[in-house]
Design a protein around this motif. Structure first.
Motif, PDB file in Angstrom:
ATOM      1  N   TYR A 257      -7.287   3.550   6.012  1.00  0.00           N
ATOM      2  CA  TYR A 257      -7.336   3.752   4.175  1.00  0.00           C
ATOM      3  C   TYR A 257      -8.212   4.720   3.659  1.00  0.00           C
ATOM      4  CZ  TYR A 257      -3.861   0.204   2.805  1.00  0.00           C
ATOM      5  OH  TYR A 257      -2.081  -0.867   3.229  1.00  0.00           O
TER       6      TYR A 257
ATOM      7  N   GLY B 284       0.728  -1.549   0.156  1.00  0.00           N
ATOM      8  CA  GLY B 284      -0.102  -0.184   0.389  1.00  0.00           C
ATOM      9  C   GLY B 284       1.061   1.207  -0.076  1.00  0.00           C
TER      10      GLY B 284
ATOM     11  N   MET C 210      -2.944   3.007  -2.277  1.00  0.00           N
ATOM     12  CA  MET C 210      -4.292   2.654  -0.572  1.00  0.00           C
ATOM     13  C   MET C 210      -5.595   2.126  -1.262  1.00  0.00           C
ATOM     14  SD  MET C 210      -3.765   5.673   1.637  1.00  0.00           S
ATOM     15  CE  MET C 210      -3.648   7.346   0.079  1.00  0.00           C
TER      16      MET C 210
END
Length: 424
Positions: free
Chosen positions: A111, A30, A312
């Motif tokens: 996120y 991520g 993300m």
């Protein structure tokens, strides 16, 4: 790994397996990859080399162990929440399900909030516009990602694999762009004698290496999607589920290590340890710092938020699979089996959307603390629980391997202790 498992000739690696490989990569890698060079580079070359050597065995063995835990039941519908109940009974199974859910949901919420913030900052700093209304932008971001998430695991994995390609290409292009800026600063003052010459130096290096382990654990963590992979392999490959899932995990981790470590070392070679310390103090990601340091790299200031948004988004999708599994399991157990199937999935989706939207809109200051609490729990579930189960239950006896199991447990304990220290 020589663990006495019969690896008969299993089906060829196909397009479906590639999609799962990329989905595992997408879940793990991520926006944290933009901070990994800073966290690992502050201590100079030695922690970077430790990360390089430990990344593959640590990540592969831990995730393979969790996958085998789920493969202990050969029923395709039995995900981690049902398998945990089979092993540990009703109470123990519910506790594992609860921990699993509360380890993954906070990351999903982080996120949600960070995606909304990154989009707002992109409008302000890169486009020179006013930030969009946070209530509306958070609703749209979380809403779109949730629509993809609830459309079935095959759609989710395909969406993630599509997002992974541009992400890998961008990281590789940036890493290659930085090659002309490489210098030898990170190799200066590297002497093993001086590192361990005084007690202060020894303690400093031990603490640095200790604290780099949780960074490594969470940078390559794709445990939220492992249970879904195990269920997929049980359904598609039956008797070949274990070797096939291990193959997919192995390829995914190899891809992660090659891409991420090339990017990390390319960043490390164009900066000094002092630069990393400054970047850490400023709390900026590596691309923003490099864009500020090298005037000719100003395009990175534009690329950075796009990379973060892609990173993300795909990680959100992967974490939703694990979070939904956990909440579905909780609903099933709390209602004594009355809430299941499509109705349970709908309730899960609505609850997750409302919580994620609220957190994305409010962006509470405690969000980092919530994420930190999930860290040690995740390490327990990923490293310690599967190792314990392999020695506790005969159905998993075939997976025992003393040396790899000891390695996983030691790394898990180091990761948990360092994560708890970070939290305190």
């Amino acid at each position: 790994m020589g663990d006495g498992i019969s690896h008969a000739k299993h089906p060829k690696f196909d397009k479906d397996d590639l999609i799962w490989t990329l989905s595992l990569f997408g879940t793990a890698i991520g926006a944290g990859v933009l901070f990994l060079p800073i966290n690992a580079g502050v201590g100079g070359l030695i922690p970077l080399l430790v990360v390089l050597f430990l990344a593959f065995p640590m990540t592969f063995l831990a995730h393979r162990g969790l996958c085998r835990f789920v493969l202990g039941s050969d029923k395709p519908a039995d995900d981690i929440t049902f398998v945990a109940e089979t092993y540990f009974g009703k109470g123990g199974g519910f506790l594992v399900t609860l921990l699993y859910f509360f380890a993954i949901l906070p990351i999903l919420l982080v996120y949600s909030a960070n995606l909304t913030t990154t989009l707002s900052e992109f409008f302000i700093h890169q486009l020179g516009l006013e930030a969009p209304n946070r209530l509306i932008s958070s609703f749209l971001i979380v809403g779109i990602l949730m629509l993809v998430s609830i459309s079935g695991s095959s759609i989710v994995t395909k969406a993630m694999s599509l997002l992974v390609f541009p992400f890998i290409i961008i990281l590789m292009v940036i890493a290659c762009f930085l090659i002309p800026h490489w210098n030898g600063a990170i190799f200066e003052n590297i002497s093993f004698v001086s590192l361990f010459s005084s007690q202060e130096n020894r303690q400093s290096m031990i603490v640095t290496l200790w604290l780099v382990v949780p960074v490594l654990v969470f940078s390559f963590n794709h445990s939220p999607i492992i249970s879904s992979l195990a269920c997929h392999c049980k359904e598609k490959y039956r008797h070949y589920a274990e070797p096939k899932s291990s193959q997919i995990i192995g390829y995914a981790v190899a891809l992660m290590v090659v891409v991420v470590m090339f990017f990390v070392f390319s960043c490390a070679l164009c900066l000094t340890p002092e630069d990393f310390a400054t970047a850490k103090t400023q709390n900026v990601n590596i691309l923003t710092y490099i864009a500020n340091k090298f005037p000719e790299a100003t395009f990175l200031a534009y690329v950075s938020p796009i990379v973060a948004l892609i990173a993300m988004s795909k990680s959100f999708l992967g974490h939703y699979l694990g979070s939904a599994e956990g909440l579905n399991g909780i609903l099933y157990k709390v209602s004594n089996g009355k809430l299941q199937g499509k109705f349970a999935h709908t309730i899960t989706a609505v609850i997750t959307f409302l919580i994620a939207w609220f957190v994305a809109y409010k962006n509470p200051s405690v969000i980092g603390i919530i994420e930190s609490i999930g860290g040690p729990v995740l390490a327990v579930l990923l490293f310690l629980m599967p190792a314990y189960a392999i020695y506790k239950f005969d159905v998993l006896k075939k997976y025992r391997n003393k040396w790899t199991d000891i390695f996983v447990v030691i790394m898990g304990l180091i990761g948990i202790s360092a994560a708890i220290k970070g939290l305190l």
